[in-house]
Structures are given as structure tokens and as C-alpha cells.
Scaffold this active site. Structure first.
Site, PDB file in Angstrom:
ATOM      1  N   GLU A   1       0.789  -1.237   0.000  1.00 42.55           N
ATOM      2  CA  GLU A   1       0.000   0.000   0.000  1.00 42.55           C
ATOM      3  C   GLU A   1       0.818   1.283   0.000  1.00 42.55           C
ATOM      4  O   GLU A   1       0.762   2.069   0.960  1.00 42.55           O
ATOM      5  CB  GLU A   1      -0.958   0.005   1.195  1.00 42.55           C
ATOM      6  CG  GLU A   1      -1.906  -1.174   1.194  1.00 42.55           C
ATOM      7  CD  GLU A   1      -2.954  -1.095   2.302  1.00 42.55           C
ATOM      8  OE1 GLU A   1      -2.784  -0.291   3.235  1.00 42.55           O
ATOM      9  OE2 GLU A   1      -3.940  -1.847   2.234  1.00 42.55           O
TER      10      GLU A   1
ATOM     11  N   GLU B   1      -5.500  -8.522   0.485  1.00 35.73           N
ATOM     12  CA  GLU B   1      -6.177  -8.203   1.743  1.00 35.73           C
ATOM     13  C   GLU B   1      -7.632  -7.868   1.450  1.00 35.73           C
ATOM     14  O   GLU B   1      -7.931  -7.192   0.468  1.00 35.73           O
ATOM     15  CB  GLU B   1      -5.569  -6.977   2.454  1.00 35.73           C
ATOM     16  CG  GLU B   1      -4.268  -7.242   3.150  1.00 35.73           C
ATOM     17  CD  GLU B   1      -3.696  -5.997   3.837  1.00 35.73           C
ATOM     18  OE1 GLU B   1      -4.481  -5.168   4.344  1.00 35.73           O
ATOM     19  OE2 GLU B   1      -2.465  -5.862   3.845  1.00 35.73           O
TER      20      GLU B   1
HETATM   21  C1  BGC Z   1      -3.038  -2.707   6.028  1.00 37.81           C
HETATM   22  C2  BGC Z   1      -3.059  -3.544   7.274  1.00 37.81           C
HETATM   23  C3  BGC Z   1      -4.134  -3.032   8.215  1.00 37.81           C
HETATM   24  C4  BGC Z   1      -5.470  -3.135   7.523  1.00 37.81           C
HETATM   25  C5  BGC Z   1      -6.645  -2.697   8.362  1.00 37.81           C
HETATM   26  C6  BGC Z   1      -4.403  -2.364   5.501  1.00 37.81           C
HETATM   27  O1  BGC Z   1      -4.382  -1.078   5.013  1.00 37.81           O
HETATM   28  O2  BGC Z   1      -2.221  -3.283   5.055  1.00 37.81           O
HETATM   29  O3  BGC Z   1      -1.799  -3.530   7.851  1.00 37.81           O
HETATM   30  O4  BGC Z   1      -4.149  -3.666   9.433  1.00 37.81           O
HETATM   31  O5  BGC Z   1      -5.458  -2.328   6.370  1.00 37.81           O
HETATM   32  O6  BGC Z   1      -6.554  -1.382   8.741  1.00 37.81           O
END
Ligand code: BGC
Length: 486
Positions: A211, A401
Site C-alpha cells: 500500500e 487483503e
Molecule cells: C493494512 C493492514 C491493516 C489493515 C486494516 C491495511 O491497510 O495493510 O496492515 O491492518 O489495512 O486497517
């Protein structure tokens, strides 16, 4: 079985990151900017950070084998995405190990040469116990037949490269300015070459940077500037975005050079980038200023960094036109796949605040279907961003993610099922080559500035015993992963 089948060999996994998940039982990783940031008394007093201590985390550093068993046996997952902590390997400076560097006429790095000798020098400096532990962790993943996707940078920078508190209070005189400096790009390139050389035999896929946009936005642009170094300057946002794109390219090149063993479904030594892609929509679609602002945010947040990585286009004045001095084709080194993090949609409102185009917006609070974090639940968005990214950049994609802050555990099943359903449509109706899905996250962990207040985990964690307690979603995710159906 009735249901919607996913392609053969699809990866089902979870994602974690080193700073968030490792500490709890083992040695602290206390030589990074993030460590300094969350411990800083001023930040705690101002309420920028929670004051929680990452040392109370889930303790993956010691408990990894059990966590992999949960992943394998309870969740029936076949993959994990985790990160390696730069500060654990190189807590002390390595910049005296000389490497030839080429700068363009604007003073931007575009070539870093790394030889065997440099890697041997780095090998003398590295903290051997950290190498040993990471090798044990990665080998355990292999042993349990888990595909390992390794993120090379999931945010903390060694303190010897970034002093976030000095930068916050007196940037002009700060000497360690993190991603604002060429030095960080060069040292990152060395570090990633070293990781490929030392761990390549155990890694299946790499992600260079997690990110880039969040690093630059939350660190240099957000109204509440809550990430290190907590500055607000739209110009710095673009400089950091530029430097991260350059760093991606250089590390891509080095990982390819030094890892001659890893292999994934996509071929030998697969290296990708992980942008977070979000949907940005005008708050009031009838107000042209909101419409234009949402377009600009989409461009600056979603598109800009990818245009830099894929085309060498660096639109520093955000006028949608790439002037000759904004073209740097020599920084384009490659990107084998895109790892997309998708969470939410945001509504953008125009709000006059300053002269710089990026200054004049407000992210509006979520209305309607919102998570504990105040993020809108918008499953259609995952399909939208995947279609957009694939049509523009033509690379295979992993969802690296996707997940939800859900303290009570009431909404996570719905969130997961709705998003995975959209993924099925994206693969079969839109023909986007999606190769896997990593849920964020395996267990509750240190949620950056919010510490332990926010719960994204499929497992809760008892802070004292470190016992992992399944949420309702463990069953649901297991069914999906083991049947490869939704
Ligand atoms: C990040 C994580 C974070 C998640 C939730 C993402 O932007 O890569 O490290 O915990 O979002 O906030």
C-alpha cells in the site's frame, strides 16, 4: 456439490504483517520508526496513537507453527501472506557498504548495482538470530504445505533511516527522512536483494511494498496525519509516491536477480506490488465540484502509483498530462502480478482548504452499512476495482487483503460471503485472471495507531495466554476454502 466453483489451484489464505503480529512473546522489534511513533509520549498525549504496546501482540514470532496449523487444519487454507521486518534484520546502518548508484538529471535514483561482495558484507552485518528465525518460520510453512507470499515492506523503516519524531517537528533539519530520501530507496534495494538471496529457496511469491498510497497519504496528507511522520503537505505526498514507485522497480529487479529458486503458479520468481484500491465516489453526484474532486482522488490515490510503476509516468502537478520531465521510462522494471487490497468505498466532498489541488477534499463519514472502523461495506467495489486494474494493467491479480473490523463478530460472515461472491463473478463473468484470496487477517493484532481497539481477526487472541479463539467466520471460511466453492 452445488455452488459456485473457483478455479483449480486457487489460493485461499490469510494475510498478516510482522509489526502487527510477531510481537507478544518473542523479542521486540524496537529499532523502527513505527516503534518510536507508537511509543512517543507526544503522540500518545495528542491522541494520535492509542498508547498500546505492540509487545502485547499475538506473538507469531514464537507461535508460528501453531498458527500455521490453525491455518491448515481449521481453516483449510493453502496459503499465507506475511512480511519480513527490515529492522529485525538490519537494526544498524548498512549505508557504509558502498553500491554504485545512478541518478537521472533530476537527482532521482534509477539504478542500483548489487554485487556478490555487497551481499556477503550484508551477511556479516545481519542479525543472524533473526535470519535463523525467519528461515524457521518460512520452512515451517513449506513443511505444512502452505504457499508463502512474502511482503518485503509492510511499513516499519529502521530508525537509522527514519526519525519520524524529528521529521514531524523539524523536517528542515531532520537528517533521517525516510521515503523522502534517496538513501532509503538505495538501502531498501540492498535489503530486498539480501532477502531474495538469503530466503529465496523458501519463498513462493514476493510483494515488494504494501500500500504505497497509505504510506504517503496517512504519513503526509491526511488531515489528522496519524502515520509516521505525521506531516501535512500535498507535495510531499507525491514525492513519497514517486520514491516508492522507484523503490518497487529497483527491488523488483534485484529480487529477480538474486532469487534463482522460487517458483509459483505464475512462473519462476514472481514479484508483485500491493496497492490498496478503493472506490472513490462523489458525495453529491449533482455537485460538479464533488465529481471533479472524486475523480482527482481516484487518480491520485488509485491510478497515479500504478502509472508510475507500469509506464514510468509521474504526473507531479496532477494535471492528467504527462509532461516530458514527468516521464521516467527507465524506472519501469516490472511487476508480475498485482496484489490488490480492497476494503471499502469512500465518498468525497469538495472542501476548499488550500491552493494545492489535493488539499481540497474531505473523506465523508460512512452512512449506511458501516464497519466498526466506519468503513462502508461495499462488495460491488471489489469487482469494480479488479476490472479497472486488470483492463488497464493486464496482470494476474491476487486479493492480498480484504476484511472487516468487527468486534462482535456479527457482520464478518456476511462481509466475507458477499465479497467472495463478487470475486466469483469477476473471474467467470468478467474474465479477470484472479489467482487467490487472502483474508485480512488471521488473528487480532496490533492495528497500527489503534492498537488493540480494532478487531479484524478470524481469531480473537487472549492477551495473557495468547490463546486463539475462533470467531464464527472460521467455519464459513473453512467451508469455502476446503470445497473451493462458495
Ligand atoms: C493494512 C493492514 C491493516 C489493515 C486494516 C491495511 O491497510 O495493510 O496492515 O491492518 O489495512 O486497517
Amino acid at each position: 456439490m452445488v455452488g459456485k466453483k473457483f478455479p483449480e489451484g486457487f489460493l485461499w489464505g490469510t494475510a498478516i504483517s510482522s509489526f502487527q503480529a510477531e510481537m507478544g512473546r518473542g523479542e521486540p522489534s524496537d529499532k523502527t520508526d513505527w516503534w518510536a511513533w507508537v511509543h512517543d509520549a507526544g503522540n500518545i498525549e495528542e491522541g494520535i496513537v492509542s498508547g498500546h504496546n505492540p509487545l502485547n501482540g499475538p506473538g507469531f514470532w514464537e507461535l508460528y507453527a501453531d498458527d500455521f496449523r490453525l491455518l491448515r487444519e481449521e481453516l483449510n487454507n493453502n496459503a499465507i501472506r506475511l512480511s519480513i521486518d527490515w529492522g529485525r534484520l538490519f537494526p544498524e546502518p548498512t549505508d557504509d557498504i558502498h553500491v554504485p548508484v545512478k541518478l537521472d538529471k533530476y537527482g532521482h535514483v534509477y539504478d542500483v548495482e548489487i554485487s556478490d561482495d555487497v551481499l556477503h558484507e550484508l551477511d556479516k552485518r545481519v542479525v543472524q538470530s533473526s535470519v535463523k528465525r525467519y528461515r524457521e518460520i518460512f520452512a515451517e510453512a513449506k513443511k505444512q504445505d502452505i504457499v508463502l507470499m512474502l511482503t518485503l515492506f509492510h511499513w516499519p523503516i529502521p530508525l537509522w533511516l527514519h526519525d519520524p519524531i524529528k521529521c514531524k517537528t523539524d523536517l528542515e533539519h531532520a537528517e533521517r527522512r525516510g521515503w523522502l530520501d534517496n538513501k532509503t530507496i538505495i538501502e531498501f534495494t540492498k535489503f530486498t536483494a539480501y532477502v531474495a538471496y538469503r530466503f529465496g529457496d523458501l519463498v513462493d511469491l514476493y510483494c515488494t511494498i504494501n500500500e504505497p498510497r497509505i504510506i504517503s497519504e496517512h504519513g503526509y496528507l491526511s488531515a489528522w496525519s496519524e502515520f509516521p511522520p505525521g506531516l501535512y503537505d500535498p507535495e510531499l505526498y507525491l514525492i513519497v509516491m514517486r520514491n516508492l514507485a522507484i523503490a518497487h522497480g529497483l527491488s523488483y529487479e534485484q529480487v529477480k536477480k538474486w532469487d534463482q529458486t522460487s517458483f509459483s503458479d505464475l512462473g519462476p520468481c514472481t514479484v508483485g506490488l500491493v496497492p490498496v484500491l478503493q472506490v472513490f465516489a462523489p458525495y453529491n453526484p449533482k455537485d460538479q465540484r464533488d465529481v471533479d474532486m472524486a475523480r482527482l482522488i481516484d487518480y491520485a490515490f488509485n491510478e497515479w502509483g500504478l502509472n508510475a510503476v507500469f509506464h514510468g509516468d509521474y504526473d507531479m502537478n496532477l494535471d492528467y498530462i504527462i509532461d516530458p520531465e514527468e516521464q521516467k521510462p527507465y524506472t519501469v522494471k516490472g511487476c508480475d502480478y498485482l496484489g490488490v487490497n480492497y476494503y471499502s468505498r469512500w465518498k468525497i466532498k469538495f472542501e476548499e482548504k488550500g491552493e494545492k489541488p489535493l488539499a481540497n477534499f474531505k473523506l465523508m463519514p460512512c452512512e449506511g452499512d458501516c464497519t466498526d472502523y466506519g468503513w462502508e461495506i461495499y462488495p460491488e467495489g471489489i469487482r469494480e476495482v479488479l476490472n479497472w486494474a486488470y483492463k488497464r494493467y493486464r496482470r494476474p491479480i491476487y486479493i492480498t487483503e480484504n476484511g472487516i473490523a468487527d468486534d462482535k463478530g456479527d457482520t464478518r460472515n456476511r462481509y466475507l460471503l458477499a465479497h467472495v461472491d463478487k470475486l466469483h463473478q469477476t473471474i467467470y463473468e468478467d474474465k479477470v485472471p484472479l489467482k487467490g484470496y487472502f483474508h485480512w487477517t488471521l488473528m487480532d493484532n496490533f492495528e497500527w495507531i489503534d492498537g488493540y481497539k480494532i478487531h479484524f481477526g478470524l481469531y480473537r487472541v487472549d492477551q495473557d495466554t495468547k490463546k486463539r479463539i475462533p470467531t464464527k467466520t472460521v467455519d464459513v471460511y473453512r467451508k469455502i476454502a476446503s470445497s473451493n466453492h462458495i
